[in-house]
Design a protein around this motif. Structure first.
Motif, PDB file in Angstrom:
ATOM      1  N   ILE A  95      42.401  23.945  55.903  1.00 48.86           N
ATOM      2  CA  ILE A  95      41.793  25.155  55.357  1.00 48.86           C
ATOM      3  C   ILE A  95      41.099  24.813  54.041  1.00 48.86           C
ATOM      4  O   ILE A  95      41.693  24.168  53.164  1.00 48.86           O
ATOM      5  N   THR A  96      39.856  25.248  53.897  1.00 51.20           N
ATOM      6  CA  THR A  96      39.139  25.113  52.633  1.00 51.20           C
ATOM      7  C   THR A  96      38.992  26.499  52.027  1.00 51.20           C
ATOM      8  O   THR A  96      38.518  27.428  52.688  1.00 51.20           O
ATOM      9  N   ALA A  97      39.427  26.639  50.782  1.00 51.30           N
ATOM     10  CA  ALA A  97      39.366  27.933  50.102  1.00 51.30           C
ATOM     11  C   ALA A  97      38.864  27.736  48.679  1.00 51.30           C
ATOM     12  O   ALA A  97      38.828  26.605  48.165  1.00 51.30           O
ATOM     13  N   VAL A  98      38.475  28.830  48.053  1.00 50.25           N
ATOM     14  CA  VAL A  98      37.959  28.745  46.690  1.00 50.25           C
ATOM     15  C   VAL A  98      38.434  29.953  45.891  1.00 50.25           C
ATOM     16  O   VAL A  98      38.512  31.066  46.408  1.00 50.25           O
ATOM     17  N   ASN A  99      38.806  29.685  44.631  1.00 44.90           N
ATOM     18  CA  ASN A  99      39.091  30.777  43.704  1.00 44.90           C
ATOM     19  C   ASN A  99      38.738  30.333  42.286  1.00 44.90           C
ATOM     20  O   ASN A  99      38.414  29.162  42.043  1.00 44.90           O
ATOM     21  N   GLU A 100      38.792  31.254  41.368  1.00 50.66           N
ATOM     22  CA  GLU A 100      38.368  30.991  39.986  1.00 50.66           C
ATOM     23  C   GLU A 100      39.298  30.021  39.277  1.00 50.66           C
ATOM     24  O   GLU A 100      38.875  29.181  38.479  1.00 50.66           O
ATOM     25  N   GLU A 101      40.565  30.128  39.605  1.00 49.70           N
ATOM     26  CA  GLU A 101      41.580  29.331  38.893  1.00 49.70           C
ATOM     27  C   GLU A 101      41.629  27.881  39.365  1.00 49.70           C
ATOM     28  O   GLU A 101      41.651  26.944  38.575  1.00 49.70           O
ATOM     29  N   ASP A 102      41.624  27.687  40.692  1.00 53.16           N
ATOM     30  CA  ASP A 102      41.796  26.341  41.251  1.00 53.16           C
ATOM     31  C   ASP A 102      40.486  25.658  41.632  1.00 53.16           C
ATOM     32  O   ASP A 102      40.475  24.469  41.920  1.00 53.16           O
ATOM     33  N   GLY A 103      39.399  26.432  41.685  1.00 53.38           N
ATOM     34  CA  GLY A 103      38.159  25.877  42.216  1.00 53.38           C
ATOM     35  C   GLY A 103      38.260  25.766  43.732  1.00 53.38           C
ATOM     36  O   GLY A 103      38.826  26.627  44.394  1.00 53.38           O
ATOM     37  N   ILE A 104      37.719  24.705  44.288  1.00 50.16           N
ATOM     38  CA  ILE A 104      37.804  24.488  45.736  1.00 50.16           C
ATOM     39  C   ILE A 104      39.112  23.766  46.051  1.00 50.16           C
ATOM     40  O   ILE A 104      39.437  22.745  45.443  1.00 50.16           O
ATOM     41  N   ILE A 105      39.869  24.330  46.995  1.00 51.79           N
ATOM     42  CA  ILE A 105      41.151  23.715  47.372  1.00 51.79           C
ATOM     43  C   ILE A 105      41.167  23.449  48.869  1.00 51.79           C
ATOM     44  O   ILE A 105      40.568  24.192  49.656  1.00 51.79           O
ATOM     45  N   GLU A 106      41.835  22.368  49.257  1.00 49.81           N
ATOM     46  CA  GLU A 106      42.028  22.056  50.670  1.00 49.81           C
ATOM     47  C   GLU A 106      43.511  22.091  50.983  1.00 49.81           C
ATOM     48  O   GLU A 106      44.336  21.551  50.225  1.00 49.81           O
ATOM     49  N   ILE A 107      43.845  22.735  52.067  1.00 51.66           N
ATOM     50  CA  ILE A 107      45.247  22.910  52.460  1.00 51.66           C
ATOM     51  C   ILE A 107      45.395  22.466  53.904  1.00 51.66           C
ATOM     52  O   ILE A 107      44.614  22.875  54.767  1.00 51.66           O
ATOM     53  N   ASN A 108      46.392  21.654  54.165  1.00 51.03           N
ATOM     54  CA  ASN A 108      46.704  21.266  55.541  1.00 51.03           C
ATOM     55  C   ASN A 108      47.934  22.051  55.989  1.00 51.03           C
ATOM     56  O   ASN A 108      48.965  22.028  55.324  1.00 51.03           O
ATOM     57  N   ALA A 109      47.806  22.797  57.089  1.00 48.48           N
ATOM     58  CA  ALA A 109      48.902  23.639  57.555  1.00 48.48           C
ATOM     59  C   ALA A 109      49.366  23.181  58.932  1.00 48.48           C
ATOM     60  O   ALA A 109      48.554  22.787  59.774  1.00 48.48           O
ATOM     61  N   LYS A 110      50.675  23.218  59.140  1.00 43.48           N
ATOM     62  CA  LYS A 110      51.190  22.944  60.481  1.00 43.48           C
ATOM     63  C   LYS A 110      50.833  24.093  61.430  1.00 43.48           C
ATOM     64  O   LYS A 110      50.558  23.880  62.607  1.00 43.48           O
ATOM     65  N   ALA A 111      50.881  25.322  60.892  1.00 41.68           N
ATOM     66  CA  ALA A 111      50.508  26.502  61.681  1.00 41.68           C
ATOM     67  C   ALA A 111      49.691  27.447  60.798  1.00 41.68           C
ATOM     68  O   ALA A 111      49.914  27.535  59.581  1.00 41.68           O
TER      69      ALA A 111
END
Length: 419
Positions: A95-111
């Protein structure tokens, strides 16, 4: 890259119920991603009552219903990120997401649990002729203006479409001092719940014009009025039936569309009828480990049904993380002869404990008809209904005993029959 067992996209009623269920199944490493400034989703602006009769056995407003799940989320210490927009999901569940605090973040999820909800169909999707003047709003936008921002969109109102939001806003605008001149509906029946027609229109003497549509919008800077006309059986305006209604506001309640851009990016198969994912009995999509629930799956009429469905999605995702495999495919469930679609689309008997709810909507109004369910060519359920309408979701319960009775079944058919 951050690693989570389960990531829930959407912090509305569906996402919250799924997250609570997954946590209660023993999954601690989970995260809710919500693009708004607070949890609760659309319920935060639904200040009318009528929520929770099935789930909590009491009548609540939308914010009260949402708060029950927000409190549970806080109590269980479920982490969440607000103001966070998910911009991409791939088939590997990154998952690629973006917010003001973290900037662009990438998350790997099992589900992943898809719970993004739905959006309103805009004016551009229905091609109403006329000027691009101010005073034209979707009913949900007007609801947010009135209930959250404290701003009245207008004083003399016509509403196009008789979905539940349109009906509820007819009452809300009236209570705030506006004059609702008419609710105009293209179809020969209302798209909303019967109780909303009675409580929101009949109780306030607001006319409902069935088989009518708006054919023109007059106004340069601001809406000055709309022309409505009767439509024939092909939904085309009938010449000579035009009527001009002066107004300063036009609200559109012309349908809801599941928010499935992210699902498409993840190569999730979507239903051509609902616009939502095709799922099996465990609410898993064709992508292993990606589940869907709530209005992103199909548009519900009651939030209590959203909760029930989402709890199942949360439990299924938790079991998947623990190692359970939910095979794709299974017995195909087909909607025909008046039934428009079914959720789920496939059923694997090995994943059913006692029974499974199959939900569907009809495509027309049927009186004194039967809901029938066939296992291959054998009719197993034949239940009489005094009235079936497209605005109300129907449910049939299929028990494990039924499946065991037909061990070679390849197809289950749901249909409407006259006798």
């Amino acid at each position: 890259m951050k690693q989570y067992d389960i990531v829930i996209i959407g912090g509305g009623p569906a996402g919250l119920a799924a997250a609570v269920a997954a946590k209660e199944e023993g999954i601690d490493n989970l995260l809710i991603l919500e693009r708004d400034t607070e949890l609760g989703g659309i319920l935060n602006q639904c200040i009318h009552n009528g929520f929770g009769l099935h789930t909590f056995k009491e009548e609540l407003t939308g914010p009260e219903y949402a708060q029950r799940f927000i409190d549970k989320t806080e109590e269980l210490k479920i982490p969440y990120k607000l103001n966070t927009m998910v911009i991409d999901i791939n088939e590997n569940k990154v998952i690629t997401a973006v917010n003001e605090e973290d900037g662009i973040i990438e998350i790997n999820a099992k589900a992943i649990i898809l719970a993004m909800g739905c959006r309103e169909r805009p004016r551009g999707a229905i091609n109403i002729p006329g000027g691009r003047c101010s005073g034209i709003y979707s009913a949900g936008t007007a609801q947010k203006f009135v209930n959250i921002e404290g701003f009245m969109p207008g004083k003399e109102v016509v509403i196009l479409g008789s979905g539940d939001i349109g009906l509820i806003m007819a009452r809300r605008m009236t209570l705030e001092g506006a004059k609702v001149k008419a609710v105009v509906e293209l179809m020969p029946y209302s798209g909303g719940l019967k109780r909303n027609i009675v409580q929101c229109l009949d109780d306030f003497d607001i006319p409902l014009k069935l088989s009518h549509t708006v054919t023109n919008i007059k106004g340069k800077n601001r809406v000055e009025g709309v022309t409505i006309a009767k439509v024939d059986e092909n939904r085309r305006p009938i010449k000579g039936s035009e009527q001009y209604i002066p107004c300063d506001t036009l609200l559109l309640s012309v349908g809801l569309i599941p928010e499935n851009e992210l699902s498409t990016k993840a190569n999730v198969d979507l239903s051509p009828v609902t616009g939502g994912p095709q799922v099996n009995e465990s609410l898993q999509t064709n992508i292993e480990g990606v589940f869907a629930c709530g209005n992103v799956l199909h548009v519900h009429d009651l939030v209590d049904n959203v909760t029930t469905e989402s709890i199942n999605a949360g439990k299924s995702a938790a079991n998947y993380v623990k190692g359970k495999q939910f095979a794709n495919g299974g017995i195909e469930v087909v909607a025909t002869d008046g039934a428009r679609y079914t959720v789920p689309r496939y059923i694997n008997i090995n994943n059913i404990d006692k029974l499974i709810d199959v939900r569907f909507r009809v495509g027309d109004v049927y009186k004194d008809s039967y809901i029938s369910v066939y296992f291959d060519d054998v009719r197993e359920i034949h239940r009489k209904k005094r009235i079936l309408t497209p605005g109300e979701m129907e449910t049939v319960k299929l028990t494990r005993e039924m499946f065991e009775k037909y061990p070679e079944c390849k197809k289950i058919t749901v249909k409407v029959e006259g006798e």
